[in-house]
Design an enzyme around this catalytic site. Sequence first.
Site, PDB file in Angstrom:
ATOM      1  N   ALA A  57       0.841  -1.204   0.000  1.00 43.08           N
ATOM      2  CA  ALA A  57       0.000   0.000   0.000  1.00 43.08           C
ATOM      3  C   ALA A  57       0.868   1.243   0.000  1.00 43.08           C
ATOM      4  O   ALA A  57       0.681   2.156   0.799  1.00 43.08           O
ATOM      5  CB  ALA A  57      -0.919  -0.007   1.220  1.00 43.08           C
ATOM      6  N   ASN A 100      12.659   5.308 -17.729  1.00 42.03           N
ATOM      7  CA  ASN A 100      13.253   6.089 -16.641  1.00 42.03           C
ATOM      8  C   ASN A 100      14.699   6.474 -16.951  1.00 42.03           C
ATOM      9  O   ASN A 100      15.144   7.566 -16.610  1.00 42.03           O
ATOM     10  CB  ASN A 100      13.167   5.315 -15.326  1.00 42.03           C
ATOM     11  CG  ASN A 100      11.789   5.489 -14.693  1.00 42.03           C
ATOM     12  OD1 ASN A 100      11.058   6.413 -15.034  1.00 42.03           O
ATOM     13  ND2 ASN A 100      11.427   4.603 -13.789  1.00 42.03           N
ATOM     14  N   LYS A 148      10.115  -0.198 -19.000  1.00 46.00           N
ATOM     15  CA  LYS A 148      10.025   0.625 -17.786  1.00 46.00           C
ATOM     16  C   LYS A 148      11.410   1.176 -17.418  1.00 46.00           C
ATOM     17  O   LYS A 148      11.570   2.375 -17.179  1.00 46.00           O
ATOM     18  CB  LYS A 148       9.453  -0.237 -16.653  1.00 46.00           C
ATOM     19  CG  LYS A 148       9.570   0.340 -15.286  1.00 46.00           C
ATOM     20  CD  LYS A 148       8.649   1.517 -15.062  1.00 46.00           C
ATOM     21  CE  LYS A 148       8.824   2.036 -13.652  1.00 46.00           C
ATOM     22  NZ  LYS A 148       7.971   3.137 -13.338  1.00 46.00           N
ATOM     23  N   CYS A 180      12.907   6.129  -8.248  1.00 47.66           N
ATOM     24  CA  CYS A 180      13.044   5.321  -9.471  1.00 47.66           C
ATOM     25  C   CYS A 180      14.303   5.556 -10.284  1.00 47.66           C
ATOM     26  O   CYS A 180      14.957   4.592 -10.683  1.00 47.66           O
ATOM     27  CB  CYS A 180      11.842   5.564 -10.371  1.00 47.66           C
ATOM     28  SG  CYS A 180      10.368   4.783  -9.746  1.00 47.66           S
ATOM     29  N   PHE A 204      12.070  15.341  -2.750  1.00 53.63           N
ATOM     30  CA  PHE A 204      12.874  15.237  -3.987  1.00 53.63           C
ATOM     31  C   PHE A 204      12.297  16.066  -5.130  1.00 53.63           C
ATOM     32  O   PHE A 204      12.960  16.310  -6.120  1.00 53.63           O
ATOM     33  CB  PHE A 204      13.082  13.779  -4.394  1.00 53.63           C
ATOM     34  CG  PHE A 204      11.948  13.132  -5.136  1.00 53.63           C
ATOM     35  CD1 PHE A 204      10.877  12.567  -4.457  1.00 53.63           C
ATOM     36  CD2 PHE A 204      11.952  13.080  -6.519  1.00 53.63           C
ATOM     37  CE1 PHE A 204       9.832  11.970  -5.150  1.00 53.63           C
ATOM     38  CE2 PHE A 204      10.915  12.474  -7.231  1.00 53.63           C
ATOM     39  CZ  PHE A 204       9.849  11.928  -6.533  1.00 53.63           C
ATOM     40  N   GLU A 259       4.357   0.734 -13.841  1.00 53.52           N
ATOM     41  CA  GLU A 259       3.680   1.983 -13.513  1.00 53.52           C
ATOM     42  C   GLU A 259       4.530   3.149 -13.992  1.00 53.52           C
ATOM     43  O   GLU A 259       5.719   3.199 -13.714  1.00 53.52           O
ATOM     44  CB  GLU A 259       3.480   2.043 -11.999  1.00 53.52           C
ATOM     45  CG  GLU A 259       2.589   3.160 -11.568  1.00 53.52           C
ATOM     46  CD  GLU A 259       1.337   3.214 -12.416  1.00 53.52           C
ATOM     47  OE1 GLU A 259       0.468   2.357 -12.232  1.00 53.52           O
ATOM     48  OE2 GLU A 259       1.222   4.115 -13.278  1.00 53.52           O
ATOM     49  N   PHE A 260       3.917   4.080 -14.704  1.00 57.27           N
ATOM     50  CA  PHE A 260       4.670   5.236 -15.204  1.00 57.27           C
ATOM     51  C   PHE A 260       4.280   6.521 -14.483  1.00 57.27           C
ATOM     52  O   PHE A 260       4.671   7.606 -14.894  1.00 57.27           O
ATOM     53  CB  PHE A 260       4.452   5.400 -16.707  1.00 57.27           C
ATOM     54  CG  PHE A 260       5.040   4.275 -17.522  1.00 57.27           C
ATOM     55  CD1 PHE A 260       6.419   4.203 -17.726  1.00 57.27           C
ATOM     56  CD2 PHE A 260       4.245   3.278 -18.055  1.00 57.27           C
ATOM     57  CE1 PHE A 260       6.980   3.167 -18.465  1.00 57.27           C
ATOM     58  CE2 PHE A 260       4.793   2.230 -18.792  1.00 57.27           C
ATOM     59  CZ  PHE A 260       6.163   2.176 -19.005  1.00 57.27           C
ATOM     60  N   THR A 282      17.414  -0.784  -3.936  1.00 58.24           N
ATOM     61  CA  THR A 282      18.711  -1.286  -4.389  1.00 58.24           C
ATOM     62  C   THR A 282      19.312  -2.119  -3.266  1.00 58.24           C
ATOM     63  O   THR A 282      19.196  -1.766  -2.085  1.00 58.24           O
ATOM     64  CB  THR A 282      19.625  -0.088  -4.736  1.00 58.24           C
ATOM     65  OG1 THR A 282      18.954   0.698  -5.731  1.00 58.24           O
ATOM     66  CG2 THR A 282      20.958  -0.544  -5.293  1.00 58.24           C
TER      67      THR A 282
HETATM   68  C1  UDX Z   1       9.687   9.115 -12.372  1.00 52.09           C
HETATM   69  C2  UDX Z   1       9.066   8.971 -13.776  1.00 52.09           C
HETATM   70  O1  UDX Z   1       8.772  10.285 -14.286  1.00 52.09           O
HETATM   71  C3  UDX Z   1       7.816   8.111 -13.711  1.00 52.09           C
HETATM   72  O2  UDX Z   1       7.308   7.905 -15.031  1.00 52.09           O
HETATM   73  C4  UDX Z   1       8.163   6.770 -13.072  1.00 52.09           C
HETATM   74  O3  UDX Z   1       7.008   5.972 -12.950  1.00 52.09           O
HETATM   75  C5  UDX Z   1       8.801   6.970 -11.708  1.00 52.09           C
HETATM   76  O4  UDX Z   1       9.945   7.833 -11.830  1.00 52.09           O
HETATM   77  P1  UDX Z   1       9.145  10.575 -10.227  1.00 52.09           P
HETATM   78  O5  UDX Z   1      10.356   9.961  -9.627  1.00 52.09           O
HETATM   79  O6  UDX Z   1       7.899  10.618  -9.413  1.00 52.09           O
HETATM   80  O7  UDX Z   1       8.752   9.820 -11.577  1.00 52.09           O
HETATM   81  O8  UDX Z   1       9.490  12.081 -10.595  1.00 52.09           O
HETATM   82  P2  UDX Z   1       9.901  12.915 -11.872  1.00 52.09           P
HETATM   83  O9  UDX Z   1       8.914  13.984 -12.070  1.00 52.09           O
HETATM   84  O10 UDX Z   1      10.215  12.079 -13.029  1.00 52.09           O
HETATM   85  O11 UDX Z   1      11.229  13.635 -11.354  1.00 52.09           O
HETATM   86  C6  UDX Z   1      12.378  12.909 -10.961  1.00 52.09           C
HETATM   87  C7  UDX Z   1      13.467  13.839 -10.501  1.00 52.09           C
HETATM   88  O12 UDX Z   1      14.018  14.586 -11.587  1.00 52.09           O
HETATM   89  C8  UDX Z   1      13.004  14.884  -9.483  1.00 52.09           C
HETATM   90  O13 UDX Z   1      13.975  15.026  -8.466  1.00 52.09           O
HETATM   91  C9  UDX Z   1      12.872  16.141 -10.294  1.00 52.09           C
HETATM   92  O14 UDX Z   1      13.012  17.308  -9.519  1.00 52.09           O
HETATM   93  C10 UDX Z   1      14.013  15.966 -11.275  1.00 52.09           C
HETATM   94  N1  UDX Z   1      13.820  16.721 -12.533  1.00 52.09           N
HETATM   95  C11 UDX Z   1      12.800  16.397 -13.378  1.00 52.09           C
HETATM   96  C12 UDX Z   1      14.700  17.738 -12.870  1.00 52.09           C
HETATM   97  O15 UDX Z   1      15.639  18.038 -12.123  1.00 52.09           O
HETATM   98  N2  UDX Z   1      14.523  18.409 -14.048  1.00 52.09           N
HETATM   99  C13 UDX Z   1      13.513  18.118 -14.915  1.00 52.09           C
HETATM  100  O16 UDX Z   1      13.416  18.774 -15.974  1.00 52.09           O
HETATM  101  C14 UDX Z   1      12.619  17.076 -14.562  1.00 52.09           C
HETATM  102  P1  ADP Z   2       6.549   1.919  -3.935  1.00 53.88           P
HETATM  103  O1  ADP Z   2       7.077   3.309  -4.202  1.00 53.88           O
HETATM  104  O2  ADP Z   2       7.149   0.909  -4.897  1.00 53.88           O
HETATM  105  O3  ADP Z   2       5.064   1.839  -3.867  1.00 53.88           O
HETATM  106  P2  ADP Z   2       6.687   1.811  -1.008  1.00 53.88           P
HETATM  107  O4  ADP Z   2       7.870   1.564  -0.144  1.00 53.88           O
HETATM  108  O5  ADP Z   2       6.014   3.136  -0.966  1.00 53.88           O
HETATM  109  O6  ADP Z   2       7.157   1.459  -2.511  1.00 53.88           O
HETATM  110  O7  ADP Z   2       5.563   0.721  -0.713  1.00 53.88           O
HETATM  111  C1  ADP Z   2       5.766  -0.631  -0.669  1.00 53.88           C
HETATM  112  C2  ADP Z   2       4.867  -1.220   0.422  1.00 53.88           C
HETATM  113  O8  ADP Z   2       4.927  -2.657   0.319  1.00 53.88           O
HETATM  114  C3  ADP Z   2       5.280  -0.885   1.855  1.00 53.88           C
HETATM  115  O9  ADP Z   2       4.185  -0.260   2.513  1.00 53.88           O
HETATM  116  C4  ADP Z   2       5.609  -2.260   2.497  1.00 53.88           C
HETATM  117  O10 ADP Z   2       5.191  -2.345   3.862  1.00 53.88           O
HETATM  118  C5  ADP Z   2       4.794  -3.202   1.635  1.00 53.88           C
HETATM  119  N1  ADP Z   2       5.271  -4.596   1.645  1.00 53.88           N
HETATM  120  C6  ADP Z   2       6.523  -5.057   1.450  1.00 53.88           C
HETATM  121  N2  ADP Z   2       6.557  -6.405   1.494  1.00 53.88           N
HETATM  122  C7  ADP Z   2       5.284  -6.830   1.715  1.00 53.88           C
HETATM  123  C8  ADP Z   2       4.649  -8.113   1.841  1.00 53.88           C
HETATM  124  N3  ADP Z   2       5.351  -9.237   1.739  1.00 53.88           N
HETATM  125  N4  ADP Z   2       3.324  -8.153   2.070  1.00 53.88           N
HETATM  126  C9  ADP Z   2       2.601  -7.000   2.151  1.00 53.88           C
HETATM  127  N5  ADP Z   2       3.131  -5.764   2.031  1.00 53.88           N
HETATM  128  C10 ADP Z   2       4.462  -5.660   1.806  1.00 53.88           C
END
Ligand code: UDX
Ligand code: ADP
Length: 475
Positions: A17, A232, A228, A284, A346, A168-169, A101
């Site tokens: 969740a 990224n 995916k 990501c 971030f 997921e994007f 990681t």
């Molecule tokens: C990213 C991808 O956009 C998304 O499709 C994927 O599912 C998850 O990773 P997110 O990490 O939520 O999404 O943020 P994003 O808006 O992509 O920004 C990533 C980082 O790059 C941020 O720290 C943002 O501030 C930075 N950024 C982005 C820049 O510094 N300059 C830009 O022009 C765009």
């Molecule tokens: P993401 O950005 O990929 O959604 P998060 O860290 O926000 O990652 O969420 C991942 C969630 O998955 C956490 O709330 C964690 O508690 C839950 N989780 C991890 N392993 C399990 C598991 N085996 N069963 C149920 N929930 C889990």
Amino acid sequence: MNPSLNKPIKNIACIGAGYVGGPTMAVIAQKCPKIKVTVVDINPQRIADWNDEDLDKLPIYEPGLKEVVTEARGRNLFFSTDVDAAIKEAQMIFISVNTPTKTYGKGKGMAADLKYVELCARQIAEVATDDKIVVEKSTLPVRTAQAIRSILDNVGNGVKYQILSNPEFLAEGTAIHDLHNADRVLIGGDHHTPEGQAAMDALADIYAQWLPEKRILQTNVWSSELSKLTANAFLAQRVSSINAISALCEKTGADVEEVARAIGSDSRIGPKFLKASVGFGGSCFQKDILNLVYICRSQGLSEVADYWEQVIIMNDYQKRRFAENIISTLYNTVSGKKIAFLGWAFKKDTNDTRETAAMYVASTLMEDKAEIHVYDPKVTEEQIISDLEYLSSLNYHNLRDKQIRTQIHIHTAPYTALENAHAIAVLTEWDEFKSYDWRRIYNAMLKPAFVFDGRNILNAKELKSIGFKIYQIGK
Ligand code: UDX
Ligand code: ADP
């Protein structure tokens, strides 16, 4: 064909969740009122927060999320800690757990840690009594579906599984908008078998409730998984490319925003993702590129690995360059000086701090004995301390936990953070920072009043006329 895989989906379970599982399932439930969607998590506090009457307590902050949760929760959207019950009941199970990681052993610092995904697969295998479609939603290295399949298929209790990849994007801060208006949905599966095709169609039908069919792309599993990572990597590469140019602009007198506008007007390049900054963060980009690099190296493609690794090296350089510029501008030491941070997340409109540039900049300054005073509209004190402790665990800095707690000060209002500061550093582009009373801030600061705008959001001309000495990226 196995008839059970062809039945319409009535119950969906989502394991995890978090930032991905929560909003994605909320939107599926909103758009598919006839499907019961149960989101489960092993973290009881997280589930309690999702169930809280007070929608300000939802565990993640996303514009528009409250409205979606209000509409669907209790109707066909449920949050629970009973993972087994949700698995049993569902025809379709999303795996949406974290894949950080690895911080240990083989692939440390590079490969994705799949232990949470593996545990989910084992739990599904143990509990399921009828056929299931299992959808990988977490960002995973190419060929993870194979690992999930091998766990599920080797249990031998007669249950049949179809494994789909459905990356997921969504970007944080715009998650609900991105889910409602996705550019594309990617469904990877086994289209050579009728069961595989039926599973892919079942998932496509769900998205087709609110997206045009031409945006729902079907591919093989491996292409979907690799797409995916590649998406990224390309996005992060654009940020590193413009950040590399920002360093050159600072040396030559060119203005990175003018350069970005000029090149972004070329329709082949396009204007998005060309904003120079203190460095990209988020859960990501770095993780996915490290993963890509790791996969390339393990396939013997060292030139390809080096090519993508450079995107991370450039990002590290940008964060370090920003921190070092603060130190050298403040007469080569920040020891005992008050540096006020505006922003810690971030990026704006999220409370997520994973891989935020702010924590790297803070730790470089704290190693030089700075006193950091942070104001972020959405990030909590516990989170900021835990981010710095996380960097200790990676040996990124030499600060002891006690030192972290004495050198970092978190404020719940901006002006106290900025009072008597030697310098202000803008780390996140929150809109509210632009409309502060900068004259009042100037009057309350030590002089010369330095501002390091790591997001180029402030009006430099206006701040200079007040008396600030302002540094922006690529200017
Ligand atoms: C990213 C991808 O956009 C998304 O499709 C994927 O599912 C998850 O990773 P997110 O990490 O939520 O999404 O943020 P994003 O808006 O992509 O920004 C990533 C980082 O790059 C941020 O720290 C943002 O501030 C930075 N950024 C982005 C820049 O510094 N300059 C830009 O022009 C765009
Ligand atoms: P993401 O950005 O990929 O959604 P998060 O860290 O926000 O990652 O969420 C991942 C969630 O998955 C956490 O709330 C964690 O508690 C839950 N989780 C991890 N392993 C399990 C598991 N085996 N069963 C149920 N929930 C889990």
